[in-house]
Design an enzyme around this catalytic site. Sequence first.
Site, PDB file in Angstrom:
ATOM      1  CD  GLU A 145      -2.069  -4.471  11.284  1.00 54.32           C
ATOM      2  OE1 GLU A 145      -2.653  -4.304  10.198  1.00 54.32           O
ATOM      3  OE2 GLU A 145      -0.855  -4.724  11.359  1.00 54.32           O
ATOM      4  CE  LYS A 201       5.607  -0.818  10.070  1.00 56.16           C
ATOM      5  NZ  LYS A 201       4.637  -0.062   9.268  1.00 56.16           N
ATOM      6  CD  GLU A 208       8.948  -6.099   7.292  1.00 60.08           C
ATOM      7  OE1 GLU A 208       8.777  -4.948   6.825  1.00 60.08           O
ATOM      8  OE2 GLU A 208       8.567  -6.443   8.422  1.00 60.08           O
ATOM      9  CE  LYS A 229      -3.487   2.390   2.742  1.00 65.23           C
ATOM     10  NZ  LYS A 229      -4.430   2.366   3.852  1.00 65.23           N
ATOM     11  CG  HIS A 270      -4.263 -35.750  15.742  1.00 65.11           C
ATOM     12  ND1 HIS A 270      -4.457 -36.980  16.336  1.00 65.11           N
ATOM     13  CD2 HIS A 270      -5.240 -35.627  14.813  1.00 65.11           C
ATOM     14  CE1 HIS A 270      -5.495 -37.581  15.757  1.00 65.11           C
ATOM     15  NE2 HIS A 270      -5.991 -36.774  14.843  1.00 65.11           N
ATOM     16  N   GLY A 311      -4.931  -1.733   4.896  1.00 64.73           N
ATOM     17  CA  GLY A 311      -4.107  -2.839   4.413  1.00 64.73           C
ATOM     18  C   GLY A 311      -4.772  -4.188   4.617  1.00 64.73           C
ATOM     19  NE  ARG A 312      -6.681  -3.831  10.707  1.00 69.21           N
ATOM     20  CZ  ARG A 312      -6.015  -2.698  10.872  1.00 69.21           C
ATOM     21  NH1 ARG A 312      -4.832  -2.534  10.313  1.00 69.21           N
ATOM     22  NH2 ARG A 312      -6.512  -1.712  11.598  1.00 69.21           N
TER      23      ARG A 312
HETATM   24  O1  F6P Z   1       1.985  -4.233   9.903  1.00 71.54           O
HETATM   25  C1  F6P Z   1       1.673  -2.923   9.610  1.00 71.54           C
HETATM   26  C2  F6P Z   1       1.182  -2.755   8.224  1.00 71.54           C
HETATM   27  O2  F6P Z   1       1.051  -1.397   7.990  1.00 71.54           O
HETATM   28  C3  F6P Z   1      -0.132  -3.484   7.930  1.00 71.54           C
HETATM   29  O3  F6P Z   1      -1.233  -2.795   8.385  1.00 71.54           O
HETATM   30  C4  F6P Z   1      -0.050  -3.612   6.455  1.00 71.54           C
HETATM   31  O4  F6P Z   1      -0.981  -4.527   5.980  1.00 71.54           O
HETATM   32  C5  F6P Z   1       1.386  -4.038   6.297  1.00 71.54           C
HETATM   33  O5  F6P Z   1       2.093  -3.282   7.261  1.00 71.54           O
HETATM   34  C6  F6P Z   1       1.971  -3.835   4.943  1.00 71.54           C
HETATM   35  O6  F6P Z   1       1.958  -2.501   4.566  1.00 71.54           O
HETATM   36  P1  F6P Z   1       2.162  -2.073   3.061  1.00 71.54           P
HETATM   37  O7  F6P Z   1       1.059  -2.647   2.274  1.00 71.54           O
HETATM   38  O8  F6P Z   1       2.136  -0.575   3.066  1.00 71.54           O
HETATM   39  O9  F6P Z   1       3.494  -2.598   2.601  1.00 71.54           O
END
Ligand code: F6P
Length: 527
Positions: A338, A497, A201, A195, A369, A252-253
């Site tokens: 979240e 972060k 990452e 987003k 199990h 995002g979620r």
């Molecule tokens: O974990 C925090 C967060 O902002 C989530 O809400 C989001 O889904 C994820 O990181 C990834 O964010 P982005 O889509 O901006 O890379």
Amino acid sequence: MTGCDHTVAWRALQGHFEAHGRDFDLRDAFARDPARADAFSLEAPEVFADLSKNRWDLLARKLLLDLARETGMPARRDAMLAGEPINSTEGRPVLHTALRAPRGAALFSDDVHTVLDAMLAYAERVRAGDSGIRAVVNIGIGGSDLGPQMVVPALNAHAIQAIDMHFVSNVDGHDITPVLARLKPESTLFVIASKTFTTQETMANAEVARQWFIANGGRDIARHFVATTTNVQAAAAFGITTTFGFWDWVGGRYSMWSAIGLPIAIAIGEANFRALLAGAHAMDRHFADTPLERNLPVQLGLLNVWYRNFHRFPSRSVAPYHQGLKRLPAYLQQLEMESNGKGVDLAGETLPYDTSAVVWGEPGTNGQHAFFQMLHQGTDVVPVEFIAVRTPSHPHTSLHVKALANCLAQSQALMLGKTFDEARRERAPTASNAIDPDTLARHRSFPGNRPSTTLVLDALTPRSLGALVALYEHRVFTSGAVWGINSFDQWGVELGKSLCNQLLPCFDTGDTTGLDASTAALMRRLR
Ligand code: F6P
């Protein structure tokens, strides 16, 4: 603003809980009321729910519905659907429902459908195989990963088999390394899903993918990398020319319905993706229009409140009896925790009551199990949510019947338990002959009265999965609205972060000045 704990309904619920809730016994309730299963069953689009094995009675349910009304939950729902900026800490509307509304039926419809059409047309071109793509790698994390990663295996029966779908999320290189080892640049498409297009990452993995692509003779980055993001400029700066956008009013979620769903669309195709959206939209209409007395997401959300704030149950376990839903617990962890893992109300005041439970689980029967021992005999009561699918998408009826029988048996066993006398009457297994029979019977008895919900889908299809996910979204909304929290921000992820960014240079320099003693010692050990 009046907190939910200052309402008339909350006080009534406390009184009712003390009088009839704490000692509520499911076995007695079923014995007293032969119509209980019917009274606590609900039909929603694509989903039937048996809520009768929960520790509530008609009065508790009525008072919870009163609580929803008294806390203004329906008005807040309507405000969300009308595009009011209910995400107050980020000053944004919350409009994932607009992503699955038919053309012309919701705000931003033109923008939504323009991107949707373009994204689906692109997905169809990839599926047609003209560009030689045989593998798609989605690089994204959190909401930019979990939706596609959950849906693609769930809908495998509807998916193109000629294209392998891969998901890379973790910044730990053990995630991307084995994926790249299986790929060829000329037949691989990387979807960089973020987003913000700033997430550490995702950016780091995207860079590794680009370097791998070039090092292995890949020539045309523009053809082999696409982006799904709200930050089109950042994607362009990365060298990506094909970008499918979305908007800051998509959390995002809550974003698998947007361009973030591109891997889903490539896997299942346009018609199925539209069916996924249609299922979610049907659930949106149910949530918006159905009286609270028959509104499934509302009742599930209120049950969360009842269990968390009155029974004080700390967690809930999700057990999908369909292997395709193996990633659903992980998806729900982000969606619920979240969203509702918050400690202050909308005014920023510390909450005097609990919010999100811990959500966890595994597909049945594997969970049986592993941790079901604790669910049956442990010291915590953990409400379980079973998901049963009536018609399988495989031909092995004998396996399917066993899966369903296990599903029903577990909710039955949780509820019925086994008394000491029943255990005493059973013939002890030979291996245990050395132990006194009464002691053994105490080990072999079950408390029972352990609550569960069973959700039933007729089949796991794009439409039913869309409805199921939307059901969970609105359930999260309902609990969050009653608790008076902002379910749509996630400030709690920020501190880690920024500390990570501060620590990164220490790995180069070895300078641990100013670090706490534990972190400094760990840093020295890990360098
Ligand atoms: O974990 C925090 C967060 O902002 C989530 O809400 C989001 O889904 C994820 O990181 C990834 O964010 P982005 O889509 O901006 O890379």
